[in-house]
Design a protein around this motif. Sequence first.
Motif, PDB file in Angstrom:
ATOM      1  N   LEU A  50       0.813  -1.208   0.000  1.00  0.00           N
ATOM      2  CA  LEU A  50       0.000   0.000   0.000  1.00  0.00           C
ATOM      3  C   LEU A  50       0.849   1.262   0.000  1.00  0.00           C
ATOM      4  O   LEU A  50       0.574   2.200  -0.747  1.00  0.00           O
ATOM      5  CB  LEU A  50      -0.940   0.007   1.214  1.00  0.00           C
ATOM      6  N   VAL A  51       1.903   1.279   0.805  1.00  0.00           N
ATOM      7  CA  VAL A  51       2.728   2.478   0.897  1.00  0.00           C
ATOM      8  C   VAL A  51       3.553   2.675  -0.381  1.00  0.00           C
ATOM      9  O   VAL A  51       3.679   3.800  -0.877  1.00  0.00           O
ATOM     10  CB  VAL A  51       3.646   2.394   2.142  1.00  0.00           C
ATOM     11  N   ASP A  52       4.099   1.585  -0.939  1.00  0.00           N
ATOM     12  CA  ASP A  52       4.993   1.712  -2.093  1.00  0.00           C
ATOM     13  C   ASP A  52       4.256   1.852  -3.414  1.00  0.00           C
ATOM     14  O   ASP A  52       4.684   2.613  -4.284  1.00  0.00           O
ATOM     15  CB  ASP A  52       5.931   0.500  -2.170  1.00  0.00           C
ATOM     16  N   ASP A  53       3.176   1.105  -3.598  1.00  0.00           N
ATOM     17  CA  ASP A  53       2.574   0.993  -4.929  1.00  0.00           C
ATOM     18  C   ASP A  53       1.311   1.818  -5.124  1.00  0.00           C
ATOM     19  O   ASP A  53       0.836   1.938  -6.257  1.00  0.00           O
ATOM     20  CB  ASP A  53       2.256  -0.474  -5.238  1.00  0.00           C
ATOM     21  N   TYR A  54       0.723   2.347  -4.084  1.00  0.00           N
ATOM     22  CA  TYR A  54      -0.536   3.073  -4.222  1.00  0.00           C
ATOM     23  C   TYR A  54      -0.383   4.483  -3.688  1.00  0.00           C
ATOM     24  O   TYR A  54       0.356   4.729  -2.724  1.00  0.00           O
ATOM     25  CB  TYR A  54      -1.671   2.360  -3.486  1.00  0.00           C
ATOM     26  N   GLY A  55      -1.101   5.401  -4.299  1.00  0.00           N
ATOM     27  CA  GLY A  55      -1.113   6.784  -3.836  1.00  0.00           C
ATOM     28  C   GLY A  55      -2.130   6.936  -2.725  1.00  0.00           C
ATOM     29  O   GLY A  55      -3.339   6.934  -2.969  1.00  0.00           O
ATOM     30  N   LEU A  56      -1.650   7.034  -1.506  1.00  0.00           N
ATOM     31  CA  LEU A  56      -2.540   7.157  -0.354  1.00  0.00           C
ATOM     32  C   LEU A  56      -2.598   8.607   0.091  1.00  0.00           C
ATOM     33  O   LEU A  56      -1.596   9.336   0.034  1.00  0.00           O
ATOM     34  CB  LEU A  56      -2.047   6.288   0.799  1.00  0.00           C
ATOM     35  N   SER A  57      -3.756   9.027   0.556  1.00  0.00           N
ATOM     36  CA  SER A  57      -3.882  10.371   1.109  1.00  0.00           C
ATOM     37  C   SER A  57      -3.214  10.406   2.476  1.00  0.00           C
ATOM     38  O   SER A  57      -2.878   9.363   3.057  1.00  0.00           O
ATOM     39  CB  SER A  57      -5.352  10.755   1.219  1.00  0.00           C
ATOM     40  N   ASP A  59      -4.548  11.201   5.285  1.00  0.00           N
ATOM     41  CA  ASP A  59      -5.454  10.569   6.247  1.00  0.00           C
ATOM     42  C   ASP A  59      -5.337   9.043   6.184  1.00  0.00           C
ATOM     43  O   ASP A  59      -5.287   8.367   7.218  1.00  0.00           O
ATOM     44  CB  ASP A  59      -6.891  11.011   5.967  1.00  0.00           C
ATOM     45  N   GLN A  60      -5.271   8.498   4.958  1.00  0.00           N
ATOM     46  CA  GLN A  60      -5.124   7.049   4.806  1.00  0.00           C
ATOM     47  C   GLN A  60      -3.780   6.568   5.348  1.00  0.00           C
ATOM     48  O   GLN A  60      -3.707   5.505   5.988  1.00  0.00           O
ATOM     49  CB  GLN A  60      -5.274   6.659   3.337  1.00  0.00           C
ATOM     50  N   LEU A  61      -2.711   7.327   5.120  1.00  0.00           N
ATOM     51  CA  LEU A  61      -1.387   6.946   5.658  1.00  0.00           C
ATOM     52  C   LEU A  61      -1.409   6.930   7.185  1.00  0.00           C
ATOM     53  O   LEU A  61      -0.829   6.042   7.810  1.00  0.00           O
ATOM     54  CB  LEU A  61      -0.320   7.919   5.164  1.00  0.00           C
ATOM     55  N   GLN A  62      -2.062   7.910   7.802  1.00  0.00           N
ATOM     56  CA  GLN A  62      -2.141   7.952   9.259  1.00  0.00           C
ATOM     57  C   GLN A  62      -2.940   6.768   9.791  1.00  0.00           C
ATOM     58  O   GLN A  62      -2.529   6.121  10.769  1.00  0.00           O
ATOM     59  CB  GLN A  62      -2.764   9.268   9.720  1.00  0.00           C
ATOM     60  N   LYS A  63      -4.069   6.463   9.166  1.00  0.00           N
ATOM     61  CA  LYS A  63      -4.877   5.320   9.599  1.00  0.00           C
ATOM     62  C   LYS A  63      -4.096   4.017   9.452  1.00  0.00           C
ATOM     63  O   LYS A  63      -4.158   3.140  10.325  1.00  0.00           O
ATOM     64  CB  LYS A  63      -6.168   5.238   8.787  1.00  0.00           C
ATOM     65  N   LEU A  64      -3.362   3.880   8.355  1.00  0.00           N
ATOM     66  CA  LEU A  64      -2.579   2.667   8.129  1.00  0.00           C
ATOM     67  C   LEU A  64      -1.453   2.533   9.152  1.00  0.00           C
ATOM     68  O   LEU A  64      -1.191   1.444   9.666  1.00  0.00           O
ATOM     69  CB  LEU A  64      -2.017   2.676   6.703  1.00  0.00           C
ATOM     70  N   SER A  65      -0.785   3.636   9.480  1.00  0.00           N
ATOM     71  CA  SER A  65       0.292   3.598  10.487  1.00  0.00           C
ATOM     72  C   SER A  65      -0.251   3.224  11.862  1.00  0.00           C
ATOM     73  O   SER A  65       0.389   2.483  12.612  1.00  0.00           O
ATOM     74  CB  SER A  65       0.989   4.959  10.561  1.00  0.00           C
ATOM     75  N   ILE A  66      -1.430   3.731  12.196  1.00  0.00           N
ATOM     76  CA  ILE A  66      -2.054   3.377  13.481  1.00  0.00           C
ATOM     77  C   ILE A  66      -2.429   1.901  13.481  1.00  0.00           C
ATOM     78  O   ILE A  66      -2.228   1.190  14.471  1.00  0.00           O
ATOM     79  CB  ILE A  66      -3.279   4.275  13.748  1.00  0.00           C
ATOM     80  N   ALA A  67      -2.959   1.407  12.358  1.00  0.00           N
ATOM     81  CA  ALA A  67      -3.383   0.003  12.282  1.00  0.00           C
ATOM     82  C   ALA A  67      -2.205  -0.944  12.439  1.00  0.00           C
ATOM     83  O   ALA A  67      -2.350  -2.028  13.012  1.00  0.00           O
ATOM     84  CB  ALA A  67      -4.079  -0.260  10.954  1.00  0.00           C
ATOM     85  N   VAL A  68      -1.035  -0.562  11.956  1.00  0.00           N
ATOM     86  CA  VAL A  68       0.146  -1.425  12.073  1.00  0.00           C
ATOM     87  C   VAL A  68       0.579  -1.544  13.527  1.00  0.00           C
ATOM     88  O   VAL A  68       1.022  -2.598  13.976  1.00  0.00           O
ATOM     89  CB  VAL A  68       1.296  -0.884  11.188  1.00  0.00           C
ATOM     90  N   THR A  69       0.413  -0.480  14.297  1.00  0.00           N
ATOM     91  CA  THR A  69       0.903  -0.488  15.682  1.00  0.00           C
ATOM     92  C   THR A  69      -0.157  -0.890  16.697  1.00  0.00           C
ATOM     93  O   THR A  69       0.185  -1.267  17.808  1.00  0.00           O
ATOM     94  CB  THR A  69       1.443   0.904  16.064  1.00  0.00           C
TER      95      THR A  69
END
Length: 191
Positions: A50-57, A59-69
């Motif tokens: 998701l981080v490397d291949d897709y253009g995330l907003s 807000d989406q990057l923040q949600k994804l970082s929270i989900a990982v932790t």
Amino acid sequence: SRSDAGPPAAQAVLVDKPRLLPAFFEDVLNCVHHHNTFPAGLRERLYRVLVDDYGLSLDQLQKLSIAVTQNIDGKRLPESTLHAMVHREKTRLREYAARTNRDTSHLLLSPLVPPPMEKGRPAKYMPPQQSPKRFGNEDMSRSLPDMRGFGSRGVDSRGIFKVPLCQGPLTLDAECRKLRTTGFFIRMPPL
């Protein structure tokens, strides 16, 4: 002109990354959020893709970082409800065994592999570990060397153990109550 652009390797090529559909992003976010449900390798791979291949907003990057932790896997039912379910299932298995004359005792035993939250704790069916017993003077055998150190002497006031210089078996001297060597081996009859 082309000479002003510089060498081809120095030119930045901007490529628009594809955008992710919101429903698909929510599904991936749920997979990454549930740490106990999905293996770590799968969650890390989803995050990297998701981080490397897709253009995330942002807000989406923040949600994804929270989900990982953050792990949202947890107890969904109260403890009393879980115990009632276990009791009901064990009762059902016993009734099935009585009705069909089949052995279900192996299904009533504790599992061999604990759940992730119990990792590192002793198994529930194992007796509690006893703390190691400390040796006292009366516990030590007279045939063993004094392992208590060089400080104070014990109640029996034995001398310091010395390795004998002559060869032969060690025997306990009845008068001195100390180990001694005879200096020779006794030939034993064949068995």
